[in-house]
Enzyme design. Sequence first.
Site, PDB file in Angstrom:
ATOM      1  N   HIS A 250     -30.913 -51.058  12.132  1.00  0.00           N
ATOM      2  CA  HIS A 250     -31.269 -50.837  13.553  1.00  0.00           C
ATOM      3  C   HIS A 250     -30.683 -49.535  14.090  1.00  0.00           C
ATOM      4  CE1 HIS A 250     -32.979 -54.755  13.593  1.00  0.00           C
ATOM      5  NE2 HIS A 250     -31.822 -55.374  13.434  1.00  0.00           N
ATOM      6  N   CYS A 251     -29.917 -48.836  13.261  1.00  0.00           N
ATOM      7  CA  CYS A 251     -29.293 -47.602  13.738  1.00  0.00           C
ATOM      8  C   CYS A 251     -30.104 -46.396  13.292  1.00  0.00           C
ATOM      9  CB  CYS A 251     -27.874 -47.494  13.194  1.00  0.00           C
ATOM     10  SG  CYS A 251     -26.979 -46.090  13.869  1.00  0.00           S
TER      11      CYS A 251
END
Length: 356
Positions: A143-144
Amino acid sequence: RPHRTELYEDPPSGCLPIVYSPDYNITFMGLEKLHPFDAGKWGKVINFLKEEKLIADDLIVQAREATDEDLLVVHTRRYLNKLKWSFVVATITEIPPVAFLPNFVVQRKVLKPLRTQTGGTIMAGKLAVDRGWAINVGGGFHHCSSDKGGGFCAYADITLAIKFLFERVQGVSRATIIDLDAHQGNGHERDFMDDPRVYIMDAYNRYIYPGDGFAKRAIKRRVELEWGTEDTEYLQKVHTHVEGALNEFRPDIIVYNAGTDILDGDPLGGLAISPQGIVKRDEVVFKAARSRRVPILMVTSGGYQKRTARIIADSILNLHSLGLIDKELAARGAAASRVDQMIRDCAKDFSSLSLQ
């Protein structure tokens, strides 16, 4: 010219390409218990593998922490500076009390483990190319992206591993990400949005976090799953789409995000896959990579139940018993991948000659 990094120094040749460090585990005054994540699962996986005599401390590759210079290969300086604010880290890790801790404590107790896992993924990328396969027992922070963290992901380790390979390893210019965590991998999708060198397959529960419509545009093969999807349907879809993805685009490396939050009963995943289903899923992906002789890097990503560590260990043991990962393969993989590369280079030279 790429900066000098310790992450690409060759480990002892006797090591299996399994990357881990005790620094992966987050333990701090019970704070880790405030998030559904089992923040000690990585160490438990290693302990199970030791009990089964697959590994010993001197047979695994010790992960090193990614430095700021390493992280800047992908991340903006502005983003790394933001992590010096404890409340930002509290938001990313979804552990609100972290906001009230002095940042030097947050750096040491929360971010250092995540930076070490990130270093592990970068190291495992090179190992996979050298040896045919590699597993980072941590990582998978999908998710980064370069300038934004979230969902317990503070560093873009998948993007970093691929960018490191593109910049530093001759003959690696195409990558396929197979993301089978229960959540959409919006971080690497945003990072590789317009990059034709990277093919993304993502299978996820369509109704849960992050629901990032913009990032979905980067997915070349999108498999949106319904609540409570079970083994038979899931494994059939995984098999069909993994085969399809690898037939459509021939990569030099596969990065496999093997989240175990698809497990039945996971509080965040919303799917209903059995432990046997997860073991079978990993087998399907490794078999597809092996049959095409494409190096594969596996990261463990999400998984929020106490029993996930045992399942990850069982899956690695199964891959080993089937001969999909082993020492000989690791040694042969190194030689074969070099030969394959020479053939591919010759083919490229030949096609450019015939075009003239």
